[in-house]
Design a protein around this motif. Structure first.
Motif, PDB file in Angstrom:
ATOM      1  N   ALA A  58       0.834  -1.202   0.000  1.00 53.13           N
ATOM      2  CA  ALA A  58       0.000   0.000   0.000  1.00 53.13           C
ATOM      3  C   ALA A  58       0.867   1.248   0.000  1.00 53.13           C
ATOM      4  CB  ALA A  58      -0.924  -0.008   1.214  1.00 53.13           C
ATOM      5  N   ALA A  62       0.994   4.225  -2.787  1.00 53.55           N
ATOM      6  CA  ALA A  62       0.796   5.621  -2.391  1.00 53.55           C
ATOM      7  C   ALA A  62       1.940   6.495  -2.902  1.00 53.55           C
ATOM      8  CB  ALA A  62       0.678   5.729  -0.871  1.00 53.55           C
ATOM      9  N   VAL A 226      -4.348   1.307  -3.072  1.00 53.47           N
ATOM     10  CA  VAL A 226      -3.849   1.487  -1.708  1.00 53.47           C
ATOM     11  C   VAL A 226      -4.853   0.929  -0.709  1.00 53.47           C
ATOM     12  CG1 VAL A 226      -3.153   3.170   0.042  1.00 53.47           C
ATOM     13  CG2 VAL A 226      -2.473   3.509  -2.337  1.00 53.47           C
ATOM     14  N   ILE A 227      -6.109   1.318  -0.831  1.00 59.19           N
ATOM     15  CA  ILE A 227      -7.132   0.846   0.110  1.00 59.19           C
ATOM     16  C   ILE A 227      -7.382  -0.644  -0.075  1.00 59.19           C
ATOM     17  CG2 ILE A 227      -9.516   1.144   0.878  1.00 59.19           C
ATOM     18  CD1 ILE A 227      -9.386   4.025   0.060  1.00 59.19           C
ATOM     19  N   TYR A 287      -4.854   3.995   5.835  1.00 59.19           N
ATOM     20  CA  TYR A 287      -4.833   4.739   4.572  1.00 59.19           C
ATOM     21  C   TYR A 287      -4.581   6.226   4.822  1.00 59.19           C
ATOM     22  CZ  TYR A 287      -6.759   6.986   0.363  1.00 59.19           C
ATOM     23  OH  TYR A 287      -6.957   7.770  -0.743  1.00 59.19           O
ATOM     24  N   TYR A 291      -1.467   7.958   3.168  1.00 55.89           N
ATOM     25  CA  TYR A 291      -1.757   8.812   2.015  1.00 55.89           C
ATOM     26  C   TYR A 291      -1.990  10.275   2.391  1.00 55.89           C
ATOM     27  CZ  TYR A 291      -2.963   9.469  -2.880  1.00 55.89           C
ATOM     28  OH  TYR A 291      -2.929   9.848  -4.195  1.00 55.89           O
TER      29      TYR A 291
END
Length: 321
Positions: A58, A62, A226-227, A287, A291
Motif C-alpha cells: 500500500a 501511495a 492502496v485501500i 490509509y 496517504y
C-alpha cells in the motif's frame, strides 16, 4: 449605493461565515456522536494486525500515486512555456497536493500553488493556467474511471439512498459522455482560446488530452489499490475503487478538510456488510496515515526548503505568455 445595499454588504459576509462555521460544528457533532458508538480498541487491534507485506504494498502504491500526481503541473509548464525546472515544478505540485488533501483545495491546491509559484517568479496568469490545467487533468481521469466503474461494476447501495444501481449506471454513462465531449473538443478545436472570468485558456490538442487521461486514470486507480491492499483483498478491487470515487465526490461536496469522517462514513455505509466495521475503519485509518499524514510531514519540510530557496533566489516575476 443605497443604504439597504450598504447594510446588506455589511452583514452578508458575517452571515455566510457564521453559516459555514455552523455547518462545520454540525459535522463535528455528528462525528463525535458516531465515534462514541465505535469500539476503538478493536479498531487499533485491526491496525496492529495488518500484515507488513500489505502495508508495504500500500505504501509503494501511495508513493507511486504522489509521484505521478506531482507531474501534473509539468503539463501546464509545457502549455505556458514557463522556465521553472522539472524538480521545482514537481516539488510545488507535491507540496500543494499534500496540503490539499489535509486542508482542502482552497488552502492546499490553490493558495499554496499561488504562494510558491509567485515566490519562484511566475506571474499570476501563468499560475492560474497551470493550476486550471492540473485540476482539469485530475477530474478528467475521475470522469472516466468513475464512469467505467459505475457503468460496469455498479455497487449495491443502501436502501435509504436516493439512487439505486440503475441510477448509478446512468450517472456513469453521463460521466463518460462528459469525458468524451472534452476529447472531441480537443480534437476539433485545438488552439482555440476560451476566456473564463477574465482568464484565457487555450484548448490543448488531442494527444495532450489523451496524456491527461492516461495519467489521471492511472492515479485514481493507484489510490484505489492502496485501500484494496489495506483491506487485504477482502473486497473486490473494482468495488473498493467505486466506493472511493463516491467518497471523493462526497468530500468535495461537504467541503470538510481532508474529508474527515466523510471517507469513513461512505465506506462503512457501502462495505460494512462485507467487512467487519473494526477492520474497515482500521484499514481506512492506515490509509489516512499513508496517504494523508506521512506526505503532509514531507510536504511541510519541502515547503520550508522551497521558501528558503525562493528567498535566496529573489527571482523577479516573469510575464505569463
Amino acid at each position: 449605493m443605497s443604504t439597504m445595499a450598504l447594510s446588506r454588504h455589511s452583514w452578508w459576509p458575517w452571515a455566510r461565515r457564521a453559516a459555514m462555521w455552523g455547518f462545520f460544528a454540525l459535522i463535528a457533532w455528528l462525528l463525535v456522536r458516531q465515534a462514541r458508538t465505535i469500539d476503538w480498541e478493536e479498531v487499533l487491534d485491526a491496525i496492529r494486525a495488518l500484515p507488513l507485506i500489505f502495508l508495504l504494498a500500500a505504501g509503494a502504491l501511495a508513493a507511486c500515486s504522489f509521484a505521478l500526481y506531482s507531474t501534473y503541473d509539468l503539463l501546464g509548464r509545457y502549455l505556458t512555456r514557463h522556465r521553472l525546472g522539472t524538480g521545482t515544478v514537481m516539488g510545488v505540485t507535491f507540496i500543494s497536493y499534500a496540503f490539499n488533501l489535509n486542508l482542502g483545495s482552497l488552502v492546499g491546491g490553490v493558495a499554496f500553488r499561488y504562494r510558491l509559484y509567485s515566490r519562484l517568479g511566475l506571474a499570476n496568469d501563468t499560475i492560474t493556467r497551470v493550476l486550471g490545467f492540473s485540476m482539469l487533468t485530475n477530474w478528467l481521469g475521475y470522469l472516466v474511471v468513475a464512469g467505467t466503474a459505475f457503468c460496469f461494476w455498479p455497487m449495491t447501495l443502501p436502501p435509504n439512498w436516493k439512487i439505486d444501481g440503475e441510477g448509478l449506471r446512468i450517472l456513469g454513462a453521463v460521466l463518460l459522455m462528459a469525458a468524451l465531449a472534452y476529447l472531441m473538443l480537443c480534437a476539433t478545436a485545438q488552439g482555440r482560446t476560451w476566456r473564463v472570468r477574465g482568464h484565457a485558456f487555450k484548448v490543448p490538442g488531442l494527444p495532450m488530452a489523451l496524456l491527461q487521461l492516461a495519467m489521471s486514470c492511472t492515479n485514481w486507480s493507484l489510490m484505489g489499490g492502496v485501500i484494496w491492499f489495506l483491506l487485504q483483498g477482502q473486497v473486490g478491487y473494482a468495488q473498493v475503487l467505486a466506493v472511493l470515487l463516491v467518497a471523493a465526490v462526497a468530500g468535495v461536496i461537504t467541503h470538510v478538510p481532508a474529508g474527515l469522517g466523510v471517507l469513513e462514513a461512505v465506506f462503512v455505509a457501502l462495505l460494512a456488510h462485507e467487512v467487519p466495521q473494526a477492520k474497515l475503519l482500521g484499514a481506512l485509518l492506515a490509509y489516512r496515515g499513508l496517504y494523508y499524514l506521512l506526505p503532509l510531514v514531507v510536504a511541510t519540510l519541502g515547503y520550508l526548503v522551497t521558501e528558503a530557496r525562493a528567498r535566496r533566489l529573489r527571482v523577479p516575476a516573469r510575464p505569463g505568455r
